[in-house]
Scaffold this active site. Structure first.
Site, mmCIF file in Angstrom:
data_model
loop_
_atom_site.group_PDB
_atom_site.id
_atom_site.type_symbol
_atom_site.label_atom_id
_atom_site.label_comp_id
_atom_site.label_asym_id
_atom_site.label_seq_id
_atom_site.Cartn_x
_atom_site.Cartn_y
_atom_site.Cartn_z
ATOM 1 N N CYS A 1 57.583 39.931 25.235
ATOM 2 C CA CYS A 1 57.244 38.863 24.381
ATOM 3 C C CYS A 1 55.888 38.852 23.969
ATOM 4 C CB CYS A 1 57.809 37.654 24.772
ATOM 5 S SG CYS A 1 56.827 37.053 26.136
ATOM 6 N N GLN B 1 34.499 49.381 21.599
ATOM 7 C CA GLN B 1 35.462 50.550 21.792
ATOM 8 C C GLN B 1 36.052 50.537 23.371
ATOM 9 O OE1 GLN B 1 33.135 53.617 19.254
ATOM 10 N NE2 GLN B 1 35.152 54.098 18.977
ATOM 11 N N HIS C 1 39.882 48.477 20.800
ATOM 12 C CA HIS C 1 40.841 49.294 21.639
ATOM 13 C C HIS C 1 41.550 48.355 22.582
ATOM 14 C CE1 HIS C 1 38.530 52.965 20.034
ATOM 15 N NE2 HIS C 1 39.421 52.687 19.267
ATOM 16 N N ASN D 1 21.599 57.109 21.151
ATOM 17 C CA ASN D 1 22.411 58.078 21.810
ATOM 18 C C ASN D 1 21.696 59.337 22.077
ATOM 19 O OD1 ASN D 1 24.938 60.102 22.301
ATOM 20 N ND2 ASN D 1 26.000 58.861 21.011
#
Length: 250
Positions: free
Chosen positions: A128, A99, A117, A217
């Site tokens: 373009c 991410q 992302h 985490n």
């Protein structure tokens, strides 16, 4: 489940998908949106700069702001977690889904399957969408306004390749992420809160197939109640230990 047991799961897996979030790069000191709001840009709200509308109205202001972000990211280095994932790919099939818009995975030696992302350094034309592969010039001192480079194909302004607020995710990048999550033997979810969608839904593609999903985490996240196992610690602390165990060096 203990760290050695999870190391055994990694050792047994043939295809490992890895979803990384902001916590992956936090230990490297990668700046957040708010960190860029210093000096000349302190008076601006980053939520109003990161939009198509802002770029169309003031491309020189937005470009200068992103040059400052690029400068800050170039000043940091991959951490031990990034390096561990690159090492894991030496003896396992690893699909890195991130991410993050920085390039720390690549600088550590990983091949990134999907920047869901977008990427700060994947420049393209605002008009373009042609890719722009020239060397980015980042002055040591960045003024408040800098005119962006122009597209060689159509003359439009060049923009950073990140997903701005209100934009859709890159379809191929997200489909690649879904495919990897849906086909892996095991998934690592590193340093992500699980709040931002649709990226936060990717671990469920593995869980629904009965595949183990390991969260790394330092704190509980929106995914903690659903994952197979949670390891409390940072990417730089935990990933090198897991890779060592997966090599059979525990």
């Amino acid at each position: 489940m203990s760290l050695p047991d999870i190391g055994d799961l990694l050792a047994a897996a043939e295809h490992i998908a890895v979803l990384t979030g902001a916590g992956m790069s936090a230990e490297s000191g990668v700046p957040t949106f708010r960190d860029v709001q210093d000096g000349l840009w302190a008076k601006y709200d980053p939520m109003t700069l990161a939009t198509e509308e802002a770029y169309a109205e003031a491309p020189d202001l937005v470009w200068a702001w992103y040059l400052r972000r690029a400068q800050m990211i170039r000043d940091v280095r991959p951490n031990a977690g990034h390096l561990a994932l690159a090492e894991l790919a030496e003896f396992k099939r690893v699909s890195v889904i991130t991410q993050n818009v920085d390039d720390l995975h690549e600088r550590a030696g990983s091949t990134v399957l999907s920047h869901v992302h977008g990427g700060l350094f994947a420049y393209r034309c605002f008009d373009c969408a042609a890719p722009w592969d020239e060397e980015l010039e980042v002055p040591e001192t960045i003024p408040e306004r800098v005119a962006p480079p122009k597209c060689a194909d159509c003359g439009g302004w060049i923009r950073p390749g990140i997903v701005w607020f209100g934009e859709m995710l890159p379809p191929k990048a997200f489909q690649d992420a879904v495919d990897a999550s849906s086909s892996c033997d095991l998934m690592l979810v590193v340093g992500t809160s699980g709040i931002v969608q649709p990226a936060g839904s990717l671990p469920f593609a593995a869980l629904e197939r009965g595949k183990p999903v390991i969260e790394i985490n330092p704190e509980e996240s929106q995914l903690t109640a659903y994952v197979t196992h949670s390891l409390r610690g940072t990417a730089a602390e935990v990933l090198p230990q897991l890779v060592k165990l997966a090599r059979g060096e525990g």
